[in-house]
Design a protein around this motif. Structure first.
Motif, mmCIF file in Angstrom:
data_model
loop_
_atom_site.group_PDB
_atom_site.id
_atom_site.type_symbol
_atom_site.label_atom_id
_atom_site.label_comp_id
_atom_site.label_asym_id
_atom_site.label_seq_id
_atom_site.Cartn_x
_atom_site.Cartn_y
_atom_site.Cartn_z
ATOM 1 N N PHE A 115 8.123 5.442 2.501
ATOM 2 C CA PHE A 115 8.083 4.376 3.256
ATOM 3 C C PHE A 115 6.710 4.040 3.937
ATOM 4 O O PHE A 115 6.266 2.670 3.787
ATOM 5 C CB PHE A 115 8.499 5.053 4.989
ATOM 6 C CG PHE A 115 10.327 5.401 4.694
ATOM 7 C CD1 PHE A 115 10.833 3.343 4.421
ATOM 8 C CD2 PHE A 115 11.103 6.036 4.874
ATOM 9 C CE1 PHE A 115 12.700 4.309 4.337
ATOM 10 C CE2 PHE A 115 12.262 5.958 5.299
ATOM 11 C CZ PHE A 115 13.422 4.882 5.403
ATOM 12 N N LEU A 116 5.759 5.622 3.350
ATOM 13 C CA LEU A 116 4.445 4.502 4.026
ATOM 14 C C LEU A 116 3.957 3.372 2.373
ATOM 15 O O LEU A 116 3.001 3.569 3.388
ATOM 16 C CB LEU A 116 3.607 5.996 4.302
ATOM 17 C CG LEU A 116 1.640 5.826 4.749
ATOM 18 C CD1 LEU A 116 2.095 5.011 6.133
ATOM 19 C CD2 LEU A 116 1.465 6.592 5.209
ATOM 20 N N ASP A 117 3.966 4.395 1.527
ATOM 21 C CA ASP A 117 3.817 3.179 0.602
ATOM 22 C C ASP A 117 4.637 2.352 0.331
ATOM 23 O O ASP A 117 3.389 0.890 0.024
ATOM 24 C CB ASP A 117 4.740 4.288 -0.829
ATOM 25 C CG ASP A 117 4.010 3.638 -2.131
ATOM 26 O OD1 ASP A 117 2.152 3.043 -1.882
ATOM 27 O OD2 ASP A 117 4.686 3.670 -2.775
ATOM 28 N N ARG A 118 5.371 2.005 1.110
ATOM 29 C CA ARG A 118 5.565 0.535 0.601
ATOM 30 C C ARG A 118 4.772 -0.247 2.329
ATOM 31 O O ARG A 118 4.984 -1.332 1.482
ATOM 32 C CB ARG A 118 7.597 0.465 0.592
ATOM 33 C CG ARG A 118 8.353 1.022 0.335
ATOM 34 C CD ARG A 118 10.037 1.042 0.029
ATOM 35 N NE ARG A 118 9.937 1.497 -0.968
ATOM 36 C CZ ARG A 118 11.894 1.766 -1.328
ATOM 37 N NH1 ARG A 118 12.089 1.838 -0.060
ATOM 38 N NH2 ARG A 118 12.168 1.985 -2.237
ATOM 39 N N LYS A 119 4.832 -0.040 3.186
ATOM 40 C CA LYS A 119 3.984 -0.247 4.355
ATOM 41 C C LYS A 119 2.309 -0.454 3.759
ATOM 42 O O LYS A 119 2.356 -1.966 3.657
ATOM 43 C CB LYS A 119 4.101 0.961 5.215
ATOM 44 C CG LYS A 119 5.027 0.791 6.608
ATOM 45 C CD LYS A 119 5.551 -0.532 6.993
ATOM 46 C CE LYS A 119 6.226 0.180 8.051
ATOM 47 N NZ LYS A 119 6.868 -1.245 8.892
ATOM 48 N N ILE A 120 2.307 -0.305 2.954
ATOM 49 C CA ILE A 120 0.852 -0.293 2.259
ATOM 50 C C ILE A 120 1.113 -1.473 1.213
ATOM 51 O O ILE A 120 -0.008 -2.098 1.676
ATOM 52 C CB ILE A 120 0.037 1.330 1.843
ATOM 53 C CG1 ILE A 120 -0.365 2.139 3.212
ATOM 54 C CG2 ILE A 120 -1.410 0.862 0.879
ATOM 55 C CD1 ILE A 120 -0.767 3.681 2.564
ATOM 56 N N SER A 121 1.665 -1.428 0.674
ATOM 57 C CA SER A 121 1.879 -2.400 -0.233
ATOM 58 C C SER A 121 2.285 -3.459 -0.089
ATOM 59 O O SER A 121 1.521 -4.430 0.093
ATOM 60 C CB SER A 121 2.992 -1.964 -1.318
ATOM 61 O OG SER A 121 3.432 -1.014 -1.716
ATOM 62 N N GLY A 122 2.834 -3.562 1.519
ATOM 63 C CA GLY A 122 3.503 -5.142 2.380
ATOM 64 C C GLY A 122 1.949 -5.434 2.822
ATOM 65 O O GLY A 122 2.031 -6.597 2.656
ATOM 66 N N LEU A 123 0.775 -4.502 3.154
ATOM 67 C CA LEU A 123 -0.031 -5.061 3.533
ATOM 68 C C LEU A 123 -0.981 -5.027 2.932
ATOM 69 O O LEU A 123 -1.515 -6.163 2.878
ATOM 70 C CB LEU A 123 -0.538 -3.781 4.685
ATOM 71 C CG LEU A 123 -0.248 -3.408 5.880
ATOM 72 C CD1 LEU A 123 -0.760 -1.990 6.293
ATOM 73 C CD2 LEU A 123 -0.423 -4.231 6.657
ATOM 74 N N LYS A 124 -1.251 -5.141 1.595
ATOM 75 C CA LYS A 124 -1.934 -5.229 0.347
ATOM 76 C C LYS A 124 -1.819 -6.796 -0.014
ATOM 77 O O LYS A 124 -2.031 -7.372 -0.415
ATOM 78 C CB LYS A 124 -1.894 -4.538 -1.317
ATOM 79 C CG LYS A 124 -2.502 -3.564 -0.851
ATOM 80 C CD LYS A 124 -2.400 -2.406 -1.690
ATOM 81 C CE LYS A 124 -2.743 -1.144 -2.219
ATOM 82 N NZ LYS A 124 -2.550 -0.626 -3.505
ATOM 83 N N LYS A 125 0.217 -7.320 0.140
ATOM 84 C CA LYS A 125 0.229 -8.458 -0.184
ATOM 85 C C LYS A 125 0.216 -8.913 0.480
ATOM 86 O O LYS A 125 0.025 -10.370 0.446
ATOM 87 C CB LYS A 125 2.200 -8.229 -0.688
ATOM 88 C CG LYS A 125 2.367 -7.512 -1.975
ATOM 89 C CD LYS A 125 3.926 -7.393 -2.153
ATOM 90 C CE LYS A 125 4.142 -6.891 -3.119
ATOM 91 N NZ LYS A 125 5.865 -6.524 -3.458
ATOM 92 N N ALA A 126 0.294 -8.460 1.703
ATOM 93 C CA ALA A 126 -0.385 -9.870 2.866
ATOM 94 C C ALA A 126 -1.966 -10.238 2.857
ATOM 95 O O ALA A 126 -1.749 -11.262 3.150
ATOM 96 C CB ALA A 126 -0.037 -9.420 4.424
ATOM 97 N N LEU A 127 -1.836 -9.741 2.906
ATOM 98 C CA LEU A 127 -4.225 -9.374 2.399
ATOM 99 C C LEU A 127 -4.127 -10.466 1.292
ATOM 100 O O LEU A 127 -5.446 -11.400 1.424
ATOM 101 C CB LEU A 127 -4.303 -8.353 2.369
ATOM 102 C CG LEU A 127 -4.569 -7.595 3.914
ATOM 103 C CD1 LEU A 127 -5.353 -6.143 3.877
ATOM 104 C CD2 LEU A 127 -5.139 -8.572 4.754
#
Length: 130
Positions: A115-127
């Motif tokens: 779950f944390l990895d997916r959150k970080i991946s989502g933040l990377k995509k947003a940035l």
């Protein structure tokens, strides 16, 4: 607009810390399975949550308000486990239970990490916009 990592991670980072600490406690129980008079310990999310919640101070805007000091939850959240079959030497470690709890905790750690990895991946995509 600033990113607040406390809100962005949605508590998954704290859950990983809890799972890591619980793995350490369970591994300690397994390592001391043959130690006479060793008492098995465990840590629950509720005890950790209550411990952290008791550290909070309530804000008051009037001097006549009751202060929000609490003495509950002073321990680290470690609890003694009730043995299902007490041993003659006083050891309360049930090896099968400890191994099952450790395996379950390991799977829950992996889930929290995912779950944390997916959150970080989502933040990377947003940035990056990818």
């Amino acid at each position: 607009m600033a990113i607040s990592f406390n809100q962005a991670f949605a508590g998954h980072d704290k859950m990983l810390e809890f799972r890591s600490e619980r793995a350490s406690v369970l591994a300690n129980n397994i390592a001391n399975a043959d130690t006479p008079n060793y008492k098995a310990r465990d840590i629950s999310f509720d005890s950790m949550f209550n411990n952290e919640q008791s550290k909070l101070r309530l804000a008051s805007d009037n001097d006549r308000h009751i202060q929000g000091n609490s003495t509950m939850g002073e321990s680290s959240g470690l609890l003694y486990r009730n043995p299902s079959q007490p041993s003659l030497d006083g050891n309360t470690v049930d090896m099968q239970r400890e191994q099952a709890e450790y395996a379950q905790n390991s799977m829950q750690f992996d889930t929290s990490f995912m779950f944390l990895d997916r959150k970080i991946s989502g933040l990377k995509k947003a940035l990056t916009g990818n």
